[in-house]
Enzyme design. Structure first.
Site, PDB file in Angstrom:
ATOM      1  N   GLN A 126       0.819  -1.207   0.000  1.00  0.00           N
ATOM      2  CA  GLN A 126       0.000   0.000   0.000  1.00  0.00           C
ATOM      3  C   GLN A 126       0.857   1.264   0.000  1.00  0.00           C
ATOM      4  OE1 GLN A 126      -3.819  -0.467   2.523  1.00  0.00           O
ATOM      5  NE2 GLN A 126      -2.446  -2.088   3.296  1.00  0.00           N
ATOM      6  N   LEU A 145      -1.489  -8.644   1.140  1.00  0.00           N
ATOM      7  CA  LEU A 145      -1.332  -9.833   1.978  1.00  0.00           C
ATOM      8  C   LEU A 145      -2.260  -9.870   3.190  1.00  0.00           C
ATOM      9  CD1 LEU A 145       0.565 -12.316   1.883  1.00  0.00           C
ATOM     10  CD2 LEU A 145       2.078 -11.107   3.478  1.00  0.00           C
ATOM     11  N   GLU A 146      -3.064  -8.834   3.386  1.00  0.00           N
ATOM     12  CA  GLU A 146      -3.843  -8.747   4.620  1.00  0.00           C
ATOM     13  C   GLU A 146      -4.779  -9.938   4.851  1.00  0.00           C
ATOM     14  OE1 GLU A 146      -2.242  -4.734   4.040  1.00  0.00           O
ATOM     15  OE2 GLU A 146      -3.140  -6.221   2.698  1.00  0.00           O
ATOM     16  N   ILE A 147      -5.266 -10.553   3.766  1.00  0.00           N
ATOM     17  CA  ILE A 147      -6.198 -11.667   3.926  1.00  0.00           C
ATOM     18  C   ILE A 147      -5.546 -12.828   4.697  1.00  0.00           C
ATOM     19  CG2 ILE A 147      -5.629 -12.778   1.730  1.00  0.00           C
ATOM     20  CD1 ILE A 147      -9.143 -12.414   3.281  1.00  0.00           C
ATOM     21  N   TRP A 149      -3.898 -12.644   7.307  1.00  0.00           N
ATOM     22  CA  TRP A 149      -4.046 -12.372   8.733  1.00  0.00           C
ATOM     23  C   TRP A 149      -5.496 -12.114   9.126  1.00  0.00           C
ATOM     24  CZ3 TRP A 149       0.548 -13.798  10.100  1.00  0.00           C
ATOM     25  CH2 TRP A 149       1.649 -13.503   9.300  1.00  0.00           C
TER      26      TRP A 149
END
Length: 269
Positions: A126, A145-147, A149
């Site tokens: 981001q 990559l947030e998915i 976590w």
């Protein structure tokens, strides 16, 4: 400008060279890094004479995302673990420090180029979106990559990604969190080009831009930032206001004279 522990910044001939400086952690984002990135961007935003900015990372990666200690804090029910107080300017549309650390680069009047190598994951991905242009290494690894976590991108990613790659591609990247390399980043519209040395390429481009009319670059960036975010009538009106501010200005006259006199222009910032 002075260097901080986490972000280094030097300005030479109008080009600001900004480097994330936590190489031992792949420039992962912790409280100090968030604060230093936001503070550096805010200072550059108000520094006269800055005509182009290069944003890069020291060491093996651009930015590997949120520091693992923050995820460990989340797993323990302690929130993000990020505790830092940085004032968000009243004229900013953002609502959190992480957003400010990304969006401030869009608010800098001069063009900002991100040189991306190694990893640009989650928050690092981001952060790269905050730049106007991105030059990437062919072997770069980029991911929303947030998915992984159980999270969503919350550093302006949901607003900045769709205009670059389109809504469907933005959803696919956000829902899957899959890795993309430099070639796919260019194909999707996430980057303008690949380079074996992205920072050197970005600095060369920044020096080229620093030789163009700073006033025209600023007006152009401001207008393009409004594309898709303002109504057509307001956008066309702003375009006419912008062109009227440029025609006959000292920089615009100098650009024309220099072209016909076959010499480099000398602009007054």
């Amino acid at each position: 400008m002075t260097d901080s522990d986490r972000v280094l910044c030097t300005i030479t001939d109008g080009v600001a060279d900004v480097r994330l400086n936590r190489a031992d952690k792949r420039n992962a984002l912790d409280a100090a890094m968030f604060g230093a990135i936001a503070a550096t961007g805010e200072e550059l935003r108000h520094t006269p004479g800055v005509r182009a900015v290069v944003l890069s990372g020291e060491g093996a990666s651009f930015c590997a995302g949120l520091d693992f200690s923050s995820f460990q804090a989340m797993a323990g029910g302690e929130g993000t673990g990020v505790r830092v107080e940085v004032a968000i300017p009243e004229d900013s549309p953002v609502h959190a420090l992480g957003q400010h650390a990304v969006y401030v680069w869009r608010q800098i009047p001069a063009p900002v180029i991100a040189a991306v190598h190694g990893h640009a994951l989650g928050g690092g991905f981001q952060l790269a979106l905050g730049a106007d242009l991105r030059i990437v290494h062919p072997n770069v690894q980029m991911s929303v990559l947030e998915i992984r976590w159980g999270l969503i991108p919350d550093m302006c990613g949901t607003m900045l990604l769709p205009p670059l790659v389109g809504l469907e591609a933005a959803k696919e990247l956000t829902f899957t969190g899959r890795m993309i390399d430099g070639a796919e980043a260019v194909r999707l519209g996430l980057a303008s080009r690949m380079a074996d040395d992205p920072r050197a390429e970005a600095l060369a481009l920044a020096r080229e831009l620093a030789g163009k009319s700073p006033q025209a670059l600023r007006v152009g960036k401001q207008l393009l930032e409004g594309a898709g975010r303002v109504g057509l009538s307001d956008g066309f009106k702003a375009e006419q206001t912008g062109i009227r501010s440029l025609i006959g200005s000292p920089d615009q006259v100098e650009a024309v004279k220099a072209f016909f006199e076959k010499r480099p222009p000398v602009f007054v910032d």
